[in-house]
Scaffold this active site. Structure first.
Site, mmCIF file in Angstrom:
data_model
loop_
_atom_site.group_PDB
_atom_site.id
_atom_site.type_symbol
_atom_site.label_atom_id
_atom_site.label_comp_id
_atom_site.label_asym_id
_atom_site.label_seq_id
_atom_site.Cartn_x
_atom_site.Cartn_y
_atom_site.Cartn_z
ATOM 1 N N HIS A 97 99.282 37.244 84.720
ATOM 2 C CA HIS A 97 98.568 36.643 85.863
ATOM 3 C C HIS A 97 99.118 35.291 86.304
ATOM 4 O O HIS A 97 98.553 34.692 87.234
ATOM 5 C CB HIS A 97 97.081 36.493 85.528
ATOM 6 C CG HIS A 97 96.408 37.789 85.217
ATOM 7 N ND1 HIS A 97 96.157 38.742 86.174
ATOM 8 C CD2 HIS A 97 95.932 38.303 84.058
ATOM 9 C CE1 HIS A 97 95.548 39.779 85.612
ATOM 10 N NE2 HIS A 97 95.408 39.537 84.325
ATOM 11 N N CYS B 71 61.220 40.639 87.418
ATOM 12 C CA CYS B 71 62.032 39.459 87.764
ATOM 13 C C CYS B 71 61.456 38.802 89.010
ATOM 14 O O CYS B 71 61.414 37.578 89.130
ATOM 15 C CB CYS B 71 63.475 39.864 88.047
ATOM 16 S SG CYS B 71 64.247 40.860 86.756
ATOM 17 N N HIS C 229 60.913 34.816 90.211
ATOM 18 C CA HIS C 229 62.043 34.269 90.976
ATOM 19 C C HIS C 229 62.021 34.589 92.472
ATOM 20 O O HIS C 229 62.838 34.070 93.213
ATOM 21 C CB HIS C 229 63.361 34.734 90.347
ATOM 22 C CG HIS C 229 63.498 34.280 88.915
ATOM 23 N ND1 HIS C 229 63.600 32.951 88.581
ATOM 24 C CD2 HIS C 229 63.488 34.973 87.750
ATOM 25 C CE1 HIS C 229 63.679 32.846 87.255
ATOM 26 N NE2 HIS C 229 63.606 34.046 86.727
ATOM 27 N N CYS D 174 65.136 35.985 79.493
ATOM 28 C CA CYS D 174 64.071 36.254 80.467
ATOM 29 C C CYS D 174 63.227 37.447 80.014
ATOM 30 O O CYS D 174 62.000 37.391 80.056
ATOM 31 C CB CYS D 174 64.672 36.558 81.839
ATOM 32 S SG CYS D 174 65.117 35.095 82.775
#
Lengths: 188, 282, 107
Positions: free
Chosen positions: B101, B198, B202, B243
């Site tokens: 790369h 979620c 959020h 979470c």
């Protein structure tokens, strides 16, 4: 880790400021209020100055620290001897509320000309409510230019941070700041 | 002042500023680039958010300061480690990342804005961490790095950082659509003993306090993020696990398909937010 | 394990006060944490000292305790006396010393 324990006390959560708050584990919330109340009383009895330092020394065994663990006053005595720190000259810059007790940024400035004949010799930082109250014992020289240090500390709970500076002539000064440590964090 | 009123006030102030600037005949785009920090990004597609804010916006100013300063940001310790690993030869093929790369600042630029991607040989999504390990096992003939290892975190920080400042730009294609759909379903599904999705934190309640923390919109444009709680950077999947545990649900594994699908969907929700890696968050 | 970063200006005027910054990657294992699986206390392993000298003369030093955050960061001031080398020495529990050096040219 002690820091983690405080984090996990916050398993119960609620939404503040919503029309229909979701409340879970009310007990935890009430217990916390109790704790905060106790802290307020603690803080009131916490008066800076030489006599108060001596008085607090006597009170220390009543606190949460086990009898075998040394209090910050003991460490201070080891560091600066019999000098009695007066209030002033030491500016402690800490957040009022720490977002997380693991990394609390702070800055300390001590007022001094930092000349060959008059400089800050050492600065000692104590977290009065940590299981091990010592944070750093720093040494400065006239080459430092200014007695200033910026770093990050761990705080186990809401508490006072005391900073003691000893000058090249042996005189000592102290400053303090109260930091509320956020507990029960999911991190947002 | 509550954070909500603070945010509202700030929005008002921004609107005012924009108005004033327009009147004065300035080009607003040059003065105020919407980066989700002080000005919201407008969502390009319709979903549950009217405006998009970076997690930075919800952090305390001390935490923001830690991220802003290139020296003070503790995530940069991993960034430097990643830069050193880039040219380090490893494995039986006697190759380094650089062997294929070359200059990461060119070859890796923009990569973070489009990952996770569909990987045809496995007929599923892979994220940047998995891409790095695929390079290691297939090209370098080296051992894969463990998910929470210093090396994988450092390299993931380094690769993501090459896109710093570029807007996240997840495009939904015929190939990744089914996985995006799965991610979306995951996002809105209630789970755990607290029975929360979620979206509850959020999407519906961002900007409000959950105990003493301010809820963010849960965007992942700063990952791997240096979390004060972790005292080191961590992956998006580690955050998802956290979470899920917070709502007392059984978390999925690091590198699981479920979390890859969710990563794609959540990253898409943050389209337009600039990459902030390494961000610093609570 | 531990990798330092330091920030010292390349050039400064004599008598100028400049800010020096340092950070080192370290867990700062406090000795108060327990292993989740075994329940045993993880032994303390911290950076316990930082010493900074300029041409051999002490500028700043500190004893570090377990309440210092992971990846210890220290910024402090330095009054430039002239050209020279600034040397940083971090000491880990067990005695391992990590050093870093940067030259400063005074005008």
């Amino acid at each position: 880790m002690y820091l983690r324990q405080t984090c996990q006390q916050g398993a119960g959560m609620f939404y503040a400021g919503t029309a229909n708050p979701i409340r879970i584990s009310r007990e935890t919330e009430e217990q916390m209020t109790d704790k905060l109340h106790l802290k307020v009383v603690d803080r009131r009895s916490f008066v800076l100055g030489a006599s108060a330092v001596a008085a607090l020394g006597a009170l220390a065994p009543l606190g949460s620290t086990p009898a075998s663990a040394k209090a910050w006053q003991d460490f201070m005595k080891e560091a600066i001897g019999d000098a009695k720190p007066a209030e002033g000259k030491v500016k402690v810059d800490l957040p009022e509320i720490a977002e997380n007790g693991n990394t609390v940024p702070y800055k300390i400035h001590v007022d001094s000309p930092m000349s060959e004949s008059d400089y800050v010799k050492s600065v000692h930082v104590y977290a009065t409510g940590n299981p091990g109250p010592q944070i750093i014992d720093a040494q400065f020289t006239p080459l430092s230019g200014k007695a200033y240090v910026k770093s990050r500390m761990r705080l186990a709970k809401t508490q006072d941070v005391v900073v003691v500076a000893q000058m090249s002539d042996g005189k000592a000064y102290m400053g303090k700041a109260t930091v509320k440590v956020t507990i029960g964090g999911c991190g947002g | 002042m509550t954070p909500i009123s603070g945010i509202k006030m700030m929005k008002k102030m921004i609107k005012l500023t924009v108005g004033v600037l327009l009147l004065a005949g300035f080009s607003t785009s040059a003065v105020l680039a919407a980066d989700g920090k002080s000005e919201a990004v407008k969502p390009a597609a319709e979903f549950g958010l009217d405006e998009i804010w970076s997690g930075y916006h919800f952090a305390k100013k001390e935490t923001q300061a830690l991220q802003d300063d290139d020296f003070d940001n503790p995530g940069n310790l991993w960034l430097e480690e990643g830069a050193a690993l880039w040219s380090k030869v490893d494995g039986d093929a006697k190759k380094s990342c650089q062997s294929c790369h070359n200059d990461a600042s060119k070859s890796m630029k923009g990569v973070a804005t489009r990952y996770p991607v569909y990987y045809a040989p496995r007929k599923k999504l892979i994220n940047i961490e998995q891409r790095i390990n695929l390079c290691r096992t297939e090209q370098m003939k080296a051992k894969p790095w463990k998910w929470k290892s210093k090396q994988l975190l450092a390299m993931a920080v380094y690769v993501n950082n090459q896109s710093k400042g570029m807007p996240v730009n997840i495009r939904i294609t015929a190939e990744n659509k089914p996985f995006w759909e799965k991610g979306k379903a995951f996002y809105y599904k209630r789970r755990g003993q607290l029975d929360m999705s979620c979206a509850h934190c959020h999407e519906k309640y961002y900007g409000k306090h959950i105990r003493s923390n301010v809820l963010s919109q849960g965007h992942i444009n700063g990952f791997p993020t240096y979390r004060l709680k972790w005292q080191k950077p961590g992956s998006v999947h580690r955050r998802f696990k956290g979470c899920n545990k917070q709502v007392r649900a059984k978390p999925y594994g690091l590198g699981s398909d479920e979390y890859n699908n969710l990563e794609l969907y959540v990253k898409w929700r943050g389209n337009g937010l600039p990459v902030e890696t390494p961000a610093v968050r609570n | 394990m531990a990798k330092p970063r330091i920030k010292v200006p390349k050039m400064a005027k004599v008598g100028e006060i400049v800010e020096i910054k340092s950070m080192i990657s370290h867990k700062m294992e406090s000795g108060r944490r327990k292993d989740k699986k075994t329940g045993k206390v993880i032994p303390r392993k911290i950076i316990n000292a930082l010493k900074v000298t300029f041409n051999g003369k002490l500028v700043f030093s500190a004893s570090l305790h377990p309440s210092v955050s992971a990846n210890p960061y220290f910024a402090f001031d330095f009054k430039v006396p002239g050209s020279g080398d600034m040397v940083f020495e971090w000491t880990e529990d067990g005695g391992k010393v990590i050093t870093a050096k940067k030259s400063l040219k005074a005008a």
